[in-house]
Design a protein around this motif. Structure first.
Motif, PDB file in Angstrom:
ATOM      1  N   VAL A  28      61.846 -25.995 -13.904  1.00 35.00           N
ATOM      2  CA  VAL A  28      62.480 -26.370 -12.642  1.00 35.00           C
ATOM      3  C   VAL A  28      63.686 -25.459 -12.466  1.00 35.00           C
ATOM      4  O   VAL A  28      64.571 -25.429 -13.315  1.00 35.00           O
ATOM      5  N   ARG A  29      63.682 -24.691 -11.372  1.00 34.02           N
ATOM      6  CA  ARG A  29      64.765 -23.737 -11.141  1.00 34.02           C
ATOM      7  C   ARG A  29      66.115 -24.446 -11.071  1.00 34.02           C
ATOM      8  O   ARG A  29      66.246 -25.487 -10.435  1.00 34.02           O
ATOM      9  N   GLY A  30      67.084 -23.878 -11.775  1.00 33.34           N
ATOM     10  CA  GLY A  30      68.438 -24.408 -11.753  1.00 33.34           C
ATOM     11  C   GLY A  30      68.683 -25.570 -12.692  1.00 33.34           C
ATOM     12  O   GLY A  30      69.754 -26.162 -12.664  1.00 33.34           O
ATOM     13  N   THR A  31      67.702 -25.915 -13.520  1.00 31.96           N
ATOM     14  CA  THR A  31      67.865 -27.018 -14.471  1.00 31.96           C
ATOM     15  C   THR A  31      67.407 -26.576 -15.854  1.00 31.96           C
ATOM     16  O   THR A  31      66.924 -25.461 -16.034  1.00 31.96           O
ATOM     17  N   ARG A  32      67.518 -27.469 -16.813  1.00 34.21           N
ATOM     18  CA  ARG A  32      67.063 -27.200 -18.177  1.00 34.21           C
ATOM     19  C   ARG A  32      65.646 -27.717 -18.415  1.00 34.21           C
ATOM     20  O   ARG A  32      65.121 -27.610 -19.515  1.00 34.21           O
ATOM     21  N   PHE A  33      65.005 -28.269 -17.398  1.00 33.21           N
ATOM     22  CA  PHE A  33      63.674 -28.851 -17.557  1.00 33.21           C
ATOM     23  C   PHE A  33      62.622 -27.754 -17.588  1.00 33.21           C
ATOM     24  O   PHE A  33      62.496 -26.971 -16.665  1.00 33.21           O
ATOM     25  N   SER A  34      61.854 -27.725 -18.688  1.00 28.21           N
ATOM     26  CA  SER A  34      60.840 -26.703 -18.877  1.00 28.21           C
ATOM     27  C   SER A  34      59.776 -27.222 -19.836  1.00 28.21           C
ATOM     28  O   SER A  34      60.053 -28.060 -20.686  1.00 28.21           O
ATOM     29  N   THR A  35      58.558 -26.704 -19.687  1.00 29.26           N
ATOM     30  CA  THR A  35      57.465 -27.061 -20.588  1.00 29.26           C
ATOM     31  C   THR A  35      56.438 -25.941 -20.572  1.00 29.26           C
ATOM     32  O   THR A  35      56.525 -25.017 -19.751  1.00 29.26           O
ATOM     33  N   THR A  36      55.467 -26.001 -21.474  1.00 28.06           N
ATOM     34  CA  THR A  36      54.360 -25.053 -21.472  1.00 28.06           C
ATOM     35  C   THR A  36      53.062 -25.804 -21.245  1.00 28.06           C
ATOM     36  O   THR A  36      52.957 -26.988 -21.549  1.00 28.06           O
ATOM     37  N   THR A  37      52.084 -25.093 -20.733  1.00 22.88           N
ATOM     38  CA  THR A  37      50.795 -25.726 -20.463  1.00 22.88           C
ATOM     39  C   THR A  37      49.988 -25.848 -21.757  1.00 22.88           C
ATOM     40  O   THR A  37      50.137 -25.050 -22.679  1.00 22.88           O
ATOM     41  N   LEU A  38      49.131 -26.837 -21.778  1.00 27.44           N
ATOM     42  CA  LEU A  38      48.231 -27.062 -22.912  1.00 27.44           C
ATOM     43  C   LEU A  38      47.006 -26.162 -22.783  1.00 27.44           C
ATOM     44  O   LEU A  38      46.881 -25.408 -21.817  1.00 27.44           O
ATOM     45  N   ALA A  39      46.086 -26.248 -23.723  1.00 31.64           N
ATOM     46  CA  ALA A  39      44.879 -25.418 -23.719  1.00 31.64           C
ATOM     47  C   ALA A  39      44.038 -25.629 -22.468  1.00 31.64           C
ATOM     48  O   ALA A  39      43.357 -24.712 -22.000  1.00 31.64           O
ATOM     49  N   ASN A  40      44.101 -26.826 -21.884  1.00 25.78           N
ATOM     50  CA  ASN A  40      43.329 -27.105 -20.671  1.00 25.78           C
ATOM     51  C   ASN A  40      44.121 -26.791 -19.395  1.00 25.78           C
ATOM     52  O   ASN A  40      43.700 -27.139 -18.300  1.00 25.78           O
ATOM     53  N   GLY A  41      45.286 -26.126 -19.545  1.00 22.79           N
ATOM     54  CA  GLY A  41      46.073 -25.702 -18.394  1.00 22.79           C
ATOM     55  C   GLY A  41      46.966 -26.759 -17.783  1.00 22.79           C
ATOM     56  O   GLY A  41      47.643 -26.503 -16.796  1.00 22.79           O
ATOM     57  N   THR A  42      46.994 -27.957 -18.366  1.00 28.63           N
ATOM     58  CA  THR A  42      47.786 -29.042 -17.782  1.00 28.63           C
ATOM     59  C   THR A  42      49.207 -29.042 -18.338  1.00 28.63           C
ATOM     60  O   THR A  42      49.470 -28.542 -19.426  1.00 28.63           O
ATOM     61  N   PHE A  43      50.117 -29.622 -17.545  1.00 28.95           N
ATOM     62  CA  PHE A  43      51.501 -29.764 -17.972  1.00 28.95           C
ATOM     63  C   PHE A  43      52.076 -31.048 -17.392  1.00 28.95           C
ATOM     64  O   PHE A  43      51.564 -31.584 -16.408  1.00 28.95           O
ATOM     65  N   VAL A  44      53.140 -31.544 -18.017  1.00 31.09           N
ATOM     66  CA  VAL A  44      53.892 -32.694 -17.518  1.00 31.09           C
ATOM     67  C   VAL A  44      55.372 -32.409 -17.753  1.00 31.09           C
ATOM     68  O   VAL A  44      55.780 -32.137 -18.874  1.00 31.09           O
ATOM     69  N   LEU A  45      56.142 -32.456 -16.688  1.00 27.60           N
ATOM     70  CA  LEU A  45      57.599 -32.340 -16.761  1.00 27.60           C
ATOM     71  C   LEU A  45      58.175 -33.721 -16.515  1.00 27.60           C
ATOM     72  O   LEU A  45      57.911 -34.328 -15.482  1.00 27.60           O
ATOM     73  N   THR A  46      58.944 -34.242 -17.461  1.00 30.09           N
ATOM     74  CA  THR A  46      59.543 -35.561 -17.292  1.00 30.09           C
ATOM     75  C   THR A  46      61.044 -35.447 -17.123  1.00 30.09           C
ATOM     76  O   THR A  46      61.658 -34.468 -17.560  1.00 30.09           O
ATOM     77  N   GLY A  47      61.627 -36.450 -16.495  1.00 29.61           N
ATOM     78  CA  GLY A  47      63.070 -36.501 -16.305  1.00 29.61           C
ATOM     79  C   GLY A  47      63.578 -35.610 -15.206  1.00 29.61           C
ATOM     80  O   GLY A  47      64.769 -35.373 -15.092  1.00 29.61           O
ATOM     81  N   VAL A  48      62.690 -35.089 -14.371  1.00 34.54           N
ATOM     82  CA  VAL A  48      63.079 -34.194 -13.284  1.00 34.54           C
ATOM     83  C   VAL A  48      63.813 -34.996 -12.209  1.00 34.54           C
ATOM     84  O   VAL A  48      63.376 -36.090 -11.853  1.00 34.54           O
ATOM     85  N   PRO A  49      64.935 -34.482 -11.706  1.00 29.19           N
ATOM     86  CA  PRO A  49      65.647 -35.206 -10.644  1.00 29.19           C
ATOM     87  C   PRO A  49      64.739 -35.446  -9.440  1.00 29.19           C
ATOM     88  O   PRO A  49      63.913 -34.601  -9.110  1.00 29.19           O
ATOM     89  N   SER A  50      64.889 -36.592  -8.802  1.00 30.64           N
ATOM     90  CA  SER A  50      64.040 -36.904  -7.663  1.00 30.64           C
ATOM     91  C   SER A  50      64.411 -36.032  -6.474  1.00 30.64           C
ATOM     92  O   SER A  50      65.470 -35.427  -6.428  1.00 30.64           O
TER      93      SER A  50
END
Length: 111
Positions: free
Chosen positions: A46-68
């Motif tokens: 998420v631009r401008g924040t510390r929220f980041s993740t990588t995708t799994l082998a099936n290409g999926t991702f989940v970012l939690t705690g992202v500001p609404s």
């Protein structure tokens, strides 16, 4: 003057507390634009924040705690052009398609 400063402080604390409490998860899939194959190890942030993740082998991702509210996702993968995409609160699941960037493949150095 003190009363005005006190009012401003209360309003700022209320806004800060409200944004910290309101969070939304964002999930999705990252795919290749040509083959539609899922991309693993793509970085989604998420631009401008510390929220980041990588995708799994099936290409999926989940970012939690992202500001609404509306945020901008930045998606990067080696050998692909990065992509930015705006995601609103009403759309917590996204599909991201990355185009290959053949001109930047020689920039990868393995040590």
């Amino acid at each position: 003057m003190k009363r005005a400063l006190g009012l401003v402080a209360v309003l700022l604390l209320g806004l800060w507390g409200g944004t910290a409490a309101a969070q939304q998860p964002i999930s999705g899939t990252v795919r290749d634009s040509v083959t539609s194959e899922p991309l693993d190890d793509a970085v989604v942030s998420v631009r401008g924040t510390r929220f980041s993740t990588t995708t799994l082998a099936n290409g999926t991702f989940v970012l939690t705690g992202v500001p609404s509210g509306e945020v901008t996702l930045v998606v990067r993968a080696i050998g692909y052009r990065s992509r930015e995409l705006r995601v609103g609160a009403a759309r917590p699941a996204v599909e991201v398609v990355l185009a290959r960037d053949v001109f930047r493949l020689e920039a990868i150095v393995v040590t």
